[in-house]
Design an enzyme around this catalytic site. Sequence first.
Site, mmCIF file in Angstrom:
data_model
loop_
_atom_site.group_PDB
_atom_site.id
_atom_site.type_symbol
_atom_site.label_atom_id
_atom_site.label_comp_id
_atom_site.label_asym_id
_atom_site.label_seq_id
_atom_site.Cartn_x
_atom_site.Cartn_y
_atom_site.Cartn_z
ATOM 1 N N HIS A 1 1.079 -1.111 0.089
ATOM 2 C CA HIS A 1 0.007 0.173 0.049
ATOM 3 C C HIS A 1 0.962 1.187 0.053
ATOM 4 O O HIS A 1 1.969 1.240 0.526
ATOM 5 C CB HIS A 1 -0.822 -0.062 1.358
ATOM 6 C CG HIS A 1 -1.798 0.994 1.441
ATOM 7 N ND1 HIS A 1 -1.657 2.067 1.660
ATOM 8 C CD2 HIS A 1 -3.089 1.011 1.552
ATOM 9 C CE1 HIS A 1 -2.584 2.851 1.980
ATOM 10 N NE2 HIS A 1 -3.604 2.239 1.667
ATOM 11 N N GLN B 1 -4.121 -5.231 7.130
ATOM 12 C CA GLN B 1 -5.129 -6.169 6.319
ATOM 13 C C GLN B 1 -5.042 -7.580 7.040
ATOM 14 O O GLN B 1 -5.853 -8.511 6.630
ATOM 15 C CB GLN B 1 -4.913 -6.354 4.848
ATOM 16 C CG GLN B 1 -4.865 -4.834 4.092
ATOM 17 C CD GLN B 1 -6.599 -4.564 4.265
ATOM 18 O OE1 GLN B 1 -7.403 -5.393 4.378
ATOM 19 N NE2 GLN B 1 -6.759 -3.188 3.836
ATOM 20 N N LYS C 1 -9.883 -1.007 10.861
ATOM 21 C CA LYS C 1 -10.146 -2.151 9.971
ATOM 22 C C LYS C 1 -10.334 -3.381 10.768
ATOM 23 O O LYS C 1 -10.500 -4.375 10.294
ATOM 24 C CB LYS C 1 -9.027 -2.425 9.161
ATOM 25 C CG LYS C 1 -8.543 -1.254 8.175
ATOM 26 C CD LYS C 1 -7.797 -1.585 7.108
ATOM 27 C CE LYS C 1 -7.207 -0.189 6.415
ATOM 28 N NZ LYS C 1 -7.952 -0.013 5.295
HETATM 29 N N1 PMP Z 1 -1.482 -0.781 4.727
HETATM 30 C C1 PMP Z 1 -2.541 -1.443 4.236
HETATM 31 C C2 PMP Z 1 -2.182 -2.971 3.641
HETATM 32 C C3 PMP Z 1 -3.807 -0.985 4.046
HETATM 33 O O1 PMP Z 1 -4.684 -1.716 3.389
HETATM 34 C C4 PMP Z 1 -4.219 0.339 4.622
HETATM 35 C C5 PMP Z 1 -5.432 1.021 4.406
HETATM 36 N N2 PMP Z 1 -6.072 0.772 3.248
HETATM 37 C C6 PMP Z 1 -2.882 0.953 5.266
HETATM 38 C C7 PMP Z 1 -1.815 0.460 5.121
HETATM 39 C C8 PMP Z 1 -3.117 2.304 5.665
HETATM 40 O O2 PMP Z 1 -4.054 2.204 6.928
HETATM 41 P P1 PMP Z 1 -4.829 3.674 7.363
HETATM 42 O O3 PMP Z 1 -5.181 4.433 6.290
HETATM 43 O O4 PMP Z 1 -5.626 3.098 8.409
HETATM 44 O O5 PMP Z 1 -3.595 4.349 8.233
#
Ligand code: PMP
Length: 418
Positions: free
Chosen positions: A122, A202, A225
Site C-alpha cells: 500500500h 489487512q 479495519k
Molecule cells: N496498509 C495497508 C495494507 C492498508 O490496506 C491500509 C489501508 N487501506 C493502510 C496500510 C493504511 O491504513 P490507514 O489508512 O488506516 O492508516
Amino acid sequence: MLDIDRLRADFPILDERAHDQPLIYFDNAATTQKPRAVIEAQSQYYRHSNANVHRASHYLSSRATEAFEQARHNVARFIGAASPREIIWTRGATEAINLVAHSYGRSQLGSGDLILVSTLEHHANIVPWQLLAEQVGARIEAIPLLDDGSLDPIAYRQLLQQNPRLVALTHASNALGTLNPVAEMTRAAQGVGAKVLIDGAQSTPHLAIDVQALGCDFFVFSGHKVFGPTGIGALWARESLLEAMPPWQAGGEMIEHVSFASTRFAGLPFKFEAGTPNIAGVIGLNAAIGYLQQLDRQAIEAHEMQLLNRALALCSEIPGFRPVGQAAQRVSLMSFCIDGLHQQDIGLMLDQHGIAVRAGHHCAMPLMQRLGLPGTLRASFAFYNTLEEVERFAAVLGQIVREQTRRPPQHSAVSVAD
Ligand code: PMP
C-alpha cells in the site's frame, strides 16, 4: 458453528438500505463496520468518563486514564506483545509507519543504505520510506511479484544478499489478498542484519496475531479495519528497540521535565505520544478487540474462506470474469476485472443494486503498474457477510455484464429480482 444472523444483529449499519436495496457491504478492506459494543463504549465514555488522561488529580481523569491504559494492556495481549509499554497509540497504520520512518529511520539509516519493500505494498508502506530515503540518501528496492500474486522468494533471497537495513512488508495485500509468509521472510531478513516492519492493516481483521511468533521488529495496524473507530491504531516494537529510538513529535505528554535549556523525555510508551491522544478512539478500539476476542476466530476464518471460494466459483461462470491474484495463501478478498468493461462503471452499477465494492488502484499504484492494469474491482469480505450476499452479488454482477456486453443469458441459481 457461527451464528451469522446473531453476529449481524450486533452491527446496526447492516440493516441499512442503499439505493432502496438491502445493503451488501463488501468494502471491508477499506474499513469495517462497527458492532454496537464499540458505538456504545464511545458513547458511554463521553457520557460518563470524558476527561483528559494522565493529567489531573480528579475522579473523571483517573477513570479516563484507567480505561485508556487498560486498553493498552488489552491491545498488547491481542497481538501477543510482551508488555503494554511496547504499544504506542497512533492515528492508524499510516501514522505508525511514519513514526518508524522518522524516528528509527532518520536516526539509524544513512547514505547508500538499502530499504526493501514489496511490489504488493500500500502507498502507506512505500511513500514514508521514499521521503526517508530522500532525506538520508538511502535507496529503495521492491521485492518482485510472481504472476499468481505472491512475492518471488528467489528474488527476495537475492535482494537480501545486498544486506538491506530494513524490510517493510505487508502481512496481507489490500489489493490482491495475498498472505505473505512473513515469519519466514522476517527470519531471512534478520539473518542478514535487517530490521523488519510488518504492516498488519489487512491481516489483523482476519487472523489472530502474535508478534512474538512472527518475530518481526515492528508491527502496525489500524483500529478501523478491526471493527474499531477511525483515527486510532497502534505501533508495536520490542521495548529495547523503542527505548533506543528518539521521539518524533514533540509537545505535552511526552516529556518528564522541560526547561528552556533542555527537555527530558518521558519513558515508554509516552515518549512517542505527544499531545492529547484520541481517548475515545482508544476506548472504542478496546471494545472492538474485546468483541473480536469472544468470537471463535478459527470458525471466522473458515467462514470467510467459504465466502471467498463461493464468490470465486460463482463469478468464474460470468463471461469475461478475470480474477487478479491467485496466491495459494490469502485473506478473504477477491480482486477481479471484467474483460471489455471498465471497473469504475461496474462499481457504480453494483452500487445501484446496493452492493458496495471498491474499484480502482487500491492505493497500490506500483502493483497495478506491475500487473499492467489501471485498477481492479475488489470485493472484500468480513465475518458478518453471508453466502446469500455473495450469491446475490454474483447474480447481479452476471446480469450487469450480460446487459453491458449483450451476451446471451447464462443459467444462474439466484434471482436478481428483489
Ligand atoms: N496498509 C495497508 C495494507 C492498508 O490496506 C491500509 C489501508 N487501506 C493502510 C496500510 C493504511 O491504513 P490507514 O489508512 O488506516 O492508516
